[in-house]
Design an enzyme around this catalytic site. Structure first.
Site, PDB file in Angstrom:
ATOM      1  N   ARG A  35      16.739  32.027   2.889  1.00  0.00           N
ATOM      2  CA  ARG A  35      17.071  32.445   4.259  1.00  0.00           C
ATOM      3  C   ARG A  35      18.093  33.587   4.247  1.00  0.00           C
ATOM      4  NH1 ARG A  35      17.203  27.172   8.276  1.00  0.00           N
ATOM      5  NH2 ARG A  35      15.053  26.566   7.922  1.00  0.00           N
ATOM      6  N   LYS A 197       2.809  13.475  13.256  1.00  0.00           N
ATOM      7  CA  LYS A 197       2.544  13.026  14.630  1.00  0.00           C
ATOM      8  C   LYS A 197       1.728  14.019  15.460  1.00  0.00           C
ATOM      9  CE  LYS A 197       6.914  12.304  15.640  1.00  0.00           C
ATOM     10  NZ  LYS A 197       8.116  11.885  16.391  1.00  0.00           N
ATOM     11  N   GLY A 350       8.782  23.774   7.813  1.00  0.00           N
ATOM     12  CA  GLY A 350       9.562  23.451   6.622  1.00  0.00           C
ATOM     13  C   GLY A 350       8.805  22.735   5.521  1.00  0.00           C
TER      14      GLY A 350
END
Length: 393
Positions: A35, A197, A350
């Site tokens: 990052r 989910k 991620g």
């Protein structure tokens, strides 16, 4: 939306919002600095222009309280090494002491502000806090795609108090790649949606079914679709309240003429454990007290065939519980198949990012997004608050 190159930043004080929320080990050492490296093009451009660079970011979840555990010190130290230049850490992100440090900066100097989230006003997008932050600089640059979906003071509020605002190269690159993959793609366009989910990706599924030519659904969320079709899935993770929604999505895929691919076989285990007994079964034969933890070899082959003709592939979410080696084969095979394809490949989220790096295929993916939540919000067809704040500036 302007980018940093469109502005005259020579000798100016520029506030650059970055995402240096990097992973740390138990000793406070950075374990992955991707990052930080991601914003180097923006920082190097600002250095070339002799700007006075003020960097701001958050680290972890300090919940609005000062906590040394979440200090930006490790990020300042690593950045200093990467740009071969001293990067002092300010004692705070606002206040007289910080202003005094900035007033003493010479052109080409770099300073890092302390964790923005030490102040609860940051996440509350407080106007007074935004004004104080804005008062530190002449120009604002947002290069933090990973938080562009958050309406926080350093992302949105600050733009109300600084006239000149623009995107950094990383934010611009993220938006350009997403436009190429979803808004104006080379077709066939294929979306791979995985993870745990259905509820967390419901908006993305609905939006993408209006845009894609093919869709692959894997991971635990596929269990809800399989159960909605009448298959028994044992003790697998299922969202029973979304069975009707899953049926609606399948029907929508048919109506939109989207080719929808679901698992045909799977790896099941008698408990959620790396050492549990496991075996491969078809989706019609999941044992009563067992759970689905990965896609099987036949599904891997089916999904691989579906990838063959794709010209653009967008992927969010793993195919199984890949954090355990016993259930990582499906995700790893998918990484390799996507990497080998001749399509434009964009990976976001991620877990998917981790899988790509673990498989050693990061150099063979066209673009790996730096933002999970922001990437998902774009997939839902929504505008990012951080991007909207820069438009028209």
């Amino acid at each position: 939306m302007k980018n940093i190159k469109d502005l005259d930043i020579k000798g100016k004080k520029i506030l650059i919002r970055v995402d240096f929320n990097v992973p740390l080990d138990e000793h406070g050492n950075i374990t992955d600095d991707i990052r930080i490296r991601g914003v180097l093009p923006t920082l190097n451009h600002a250095l070339d222009e002799d700007a006075k660079i003020i960097i701001c970011s958050h680290m972890g979840r300090p919940k609005g309280e000062r906590n040394p555990k979440f200090s930006m010190a490790p990020a300042a130290k690593r950045l200093s090494r990467l740009i071969s230049k001293k990067v002092p850490l300010a004692p705070d992100c606002i206040g007289d002491e910080v202003k005094a440090m900035i007033d003493q900066m010479a052109p080409g100097d770099v300073i890092m502000l302390e964790n923005l989230r030490f102040h609860p006003e940051e996440q509350a997008n407080d106007p007074e806090f935004s004004k104080k932050l804005a008062s530190l600089a002449d120009i604002y640059i947002n290069d933090a795609f990973a938080v562009a979906h958050r309406a926080h003071a350093s992302v949105v509020g600050v733009t109300n108090f600084i006239k000149q605002c623009a995107a950094g190269f990383l934010l611009q690159k993220e938006m350009d790649y997403f436009h190429r993959s979803v808004s104006d793609p080379m077709r066939p366009l294929l979306a791979i949606i995985g993870g745990a989910k259905v509820s967390s990706k419901l908006g993305a599924l609905r939006n993408l079914l209006d845009r894609v030519d093919k869709m692959i659904i894997g991971g635990a969320m596929a269990n809800t679709f399989l159960k909605s079709m009448g298959y028994e899935v044992g003790t697998s993770r299922v969202e029973d309240d979304l069975l009707d929604t899953a049926r609606e999505l399948i029907e929508k895929a048919v109506n939109q003429k989207v080719k929808l691919y679901l698992p045909v076989d799977c790896i099941v285990a008698d408990k959620f454990d790396a050492r549990a007994e496991n075996k491969r079964v078809t989706v019609q034969e999941v044992p009563e007290n067992w759970m689905i933890l990965d896609i099987g070899p036949a599904t891997t082959m089916l999904f691989s065939e579906a990838l063959e003709s794709a010209r653009t592939i967008i992927w969010n979410g793993p195919m199984g519980a890949f954090e355990m080696d016993a259930y990582s084969r499906g995700t790893m095979a998918m990484v390799q198949n996507v990497a080998r394809s001749h399509a434009l490949t964009i990976v976001g989220g991620g877990d998917t990012d981790v899988a790509v790096h673990r498989a050693g295929e990061s150099n063979n993916i066209s673009y790996i997004s730096t933002g999970g939540g922001a990437f998902l919000m774009l997939m839902e067809g929504k505008k990012l608050p951080g991007v909207t704040a820069l438009e028209g500036k």
